[in-house]
Motif scaffolding. Structure first.
Motif, mmCIF file in Angstrom:
data_model
loop_
_atom_site.group_PDB
_atom_site.id
_atom_site.type_symbol
_atom_site.label_atom_id
_atom_site.label_comp_id
_atom_site.label_asym_id
_atom_site.label_seq_id
_atom_site.Cartn_x
_atom_site.Cartn_y
_atom_site.Cartn_z
ATOM 1 N N VAL A 1 -0.674 5.635 4.777
ATOM 2 C CA VAL A 1 -1.791 6.867 4.354
ATOM 3 C C VAL A 1 -1.933 6.947 3.539
ATOM 4 O O VAL A 1 -1.627 6.102 2.840
ATOM 5 C CB VAL A 1 -0.176 7.780 5.209
ATOM 6 N N ILE A 2 -3.356 7.115 3.401
ATOM 7 C CA ILE A 2 -4.152 7.060 2.097
ATOM 8 C C ILE A 2 -4.245 8.498 1.379
ATOM 9 O O ILE A 2 -5.058 9.322 1.890
ATOM 10 C CB ILE A 2 -4.824 6.163 2.223
ATOM 11 N N ALA A 3 -4.240 8.233 -0.013
ATOM 12 C CA ALA A 3 -3.947 10.382 -0.174
ATOM 13 C C ALA A 3 -6.103 10.505 -0.063
ATOM 14 O O ALA A 3 -6.449 9.710 -1.274
ATOM 15 C CB ALA A 3 -3.845 10.500 -1.578
ATOM 16 N N LEU A 4 -6.632 11.438 0.199
ATOM 17 C CA LEU A 4 -7.815 11.813 -0.331
ATOM 18 C C LEU A 4 -8.263 13.735 -1.181
ATOM 19 O O LEU A 4 -7.121 14.264 -0.910
ATOM 20 C CB LEU A 4 -8.872 12.281 1.085
ATOM 21 N N ASN A 5 -8.878 13.641 -1.568
ATOM 22 C CA ASN A 5 -8.989 14.950 -2.535
ATOM 23 C C ASN A 5 -9.822 15.891 -1.957
ATOM 24 O O ASN A 5 -10.205 15.718 -0.492
ATOM 25 C CB ASN A 5 -9.692 14.989 -3.679
ATOM 26 N N ASP A 6 -10.239 16.842 -2.200
ATOM 27 C CA ASP A 6 -11.063 17.859 -1.768
ATOM 28 C C ASP A 6 -12.213 18.018 -1.143
ATOM 29 O O ASP A 6 -12.428 17.925 -0.319
ATOM 30 C CB ASP A 6 -10.892 19.881 -2.138
ATOM 31 N N LEU A 7 -12.774 16.635 -1.599
ATOM 32 C CA LEU A 7 -13.690 16.355 -1.279
ATOM 33 C C LEU A 7 -14.602 15.639 -0.029
ATOM 34 O O LEU A 7 -14.918 14.102 0.405
ATOM 35 C CB LEU A 7 -14.715 15.533 -2.535
ATOM 36 N N GLY A 8 -13.018 14.774 0.205
ATOM 37 C CA GLY A 8 -12.522 13.570 1.313
ATOM 38 C C GLY A 8 -12.589 11.710 0.130
ATOM 39 O O GLY A 8 -12.663 10.847 1.061
ATOM 40 N N TYR A 9 -12.411 12.218 -1.029
ATOM 41 C CA TYR A 9 -12.562 10.477 -1.714
ATOM 42 C C TYR A 9 -11.349 10.559 -1.962
ATOM 43 O O TYR A 9 -10.355 10.998 -2.404
ATOM 44 C CB TYR A 9 -12.987 10.536 -3.029
ATOM 45 N N ARG A 10 -10.655 9.148 -1.980
ATOM 46 C CA ARG A 10 -9.563 8.105 -2.135
ATOM 47 C C ARG A 10 -9.467 8.345 -3.269
ATOM 48 O O ARG A 10 -10.427 8.583 -4.402
ATOM 49 C CB ARG A 10 -9.732 6.583 -2.160
ATOM 50 N N ILE A 11 -7.664 8.947 -3.359
ATOM 51 C CA ILE A 11 -7.428 8.943 -4.800
ATOM 52 C C ILE A 11 -6.626 8.284 -5.503
ATOM 53 O O ILE A 11 -5.633 7.398 -4.456
ATOM 54 C CB ILE A 11 -7.175 11.243 -5.455
ATOM 55 N N GLY A 12 -5.717 8.054 -6.666
ATOM 56 C CA GLY A 12 -4.965 7.568 -7.540
ATOM 57 C C GLY A 12 -4.567 5.842 -6.335
ATOM 58 O O GLY A 12 -5.108 5.591 -7.129
ATOM 59 N N GLU A 13 -3.551 5.532 -6.114
ATOM 60 C CA GLU A 13 -3.149 3.803 -6.213
ATOM 61 C C GLU A 13 -4.118 3.660 -4.732
ATOM 62 O O GLU A 13 -4.771 2.568 -4.146
ATOM 63 C CB GLU A 13 -2.435 3.696 -6.190
ATOM 64 N N ASP A 14 -4.073 4.502 -3.975
ATOM 65 C CA ASP A 14 -5.378 4.721 -3.204
ATOM 66 C C ASP A 14 -7.063 4.563 -3.454
ATOM 67 O O ASP A 14 -8.289 3.713 -2.728
ATOM 68 C CB ASP A 14 -5.531 5.717 -1.996
ATOM 69 N N HIS A 15 -7.662 4.090 -4.227
ATOM 70 C CA HIS A 15 -8.730 4.506 -5.200
ATOM 71 C C HIS A 15 -8.890 2.779 -5.270
ATOM 72 O O HIS A 15 -7.805 2.649 -5.748
ATOM 73 C CB HIS A 15 -9.115 5.170 -7.011
ATOM 74 N N HIS A 16 -10.466 2.223 -4.470
ATOM 75 C CA HIS A 16 -10.778 0.753 -5.000
ATOM 76 C C HIS A 16 -10.915 0.278 -6.176
ATOM 77 O O HIS A 16 -10.380 -0.588 -6.008
ATOM 78 C CB HIS A 16 -11.817 0.541 -4.533
ATOM 79 N N ASN A 17 -10.285 1.572 -6.938
ATOM 80 C CA ASN A 17 -10.341 1.148 -8.812
ATOM 81 C C ASN A 17 -9.733 0.971 -9.440
ATOM 82 O O ASN A 17 -9.570 0.867 -10.701
ATOM 83 C CB ASN A 17 -11.959 1.544 -8.929
ATOM 84 N N ALA A 18 -8.542 1.338 -8.768
ATOM 85 C CA ALA A 18 -7.412 1.551 -9.404
ATOM 86 C C ALA A 18 -6.287 0.445 -10.213
ATOM 87 O O ALA A 18 -6.122 -0.840 -8.663
ATOM 88 C CB ALA A 18 -6.977 2.354 -8.412
#
Length: 81
Positions: free
Chosen positions: A8-25
């Motif tokens: 399960v990955i976290a998404l913001n209101d625009l549908g982008y990955r956030i937190g540790e699920d973001h590709h640059n984290a």
């Protein structure tokens, strides 16, 4: 034989990955929370935190002042890993 690994990955209101699920984290969500706790509760400075967590001093500052990693999940999505 096992199937694909799902997570399960976290998404913001625009549908982008956030937190540790973001590709640059570079840090996990737990590491970010630990950094903030050490700064807020123990008064540890940005320079020391940066060294301990392996990031630049400016990144440590931005995390501790909530300029980075300050979004909360709007929804979650299950994906194959």
């Amino acid at each position: 034989m096992t199937g694909p690994v799902r997570r399960v990955i976290a998404l913001n209101d625009l549908g982008y990955r956030i937190g540790e699920d973001h590709h640059n984290a570079k840090l996990s969500d737990a590491q970010v929370e630990a950094m903030r706790d050490r700064h807020e509760n123990d008064g540890i400075g940005y320079r020391r935190l940066a060294k301990e967590f392996g990031v630049d001093r400016g990144v440590a500052r931005d995390i501790c002042t909530y300029r980075r990693r300050n979004q909360w999940a709007d929804r979650h999505k299950t994906v194959d890993k």
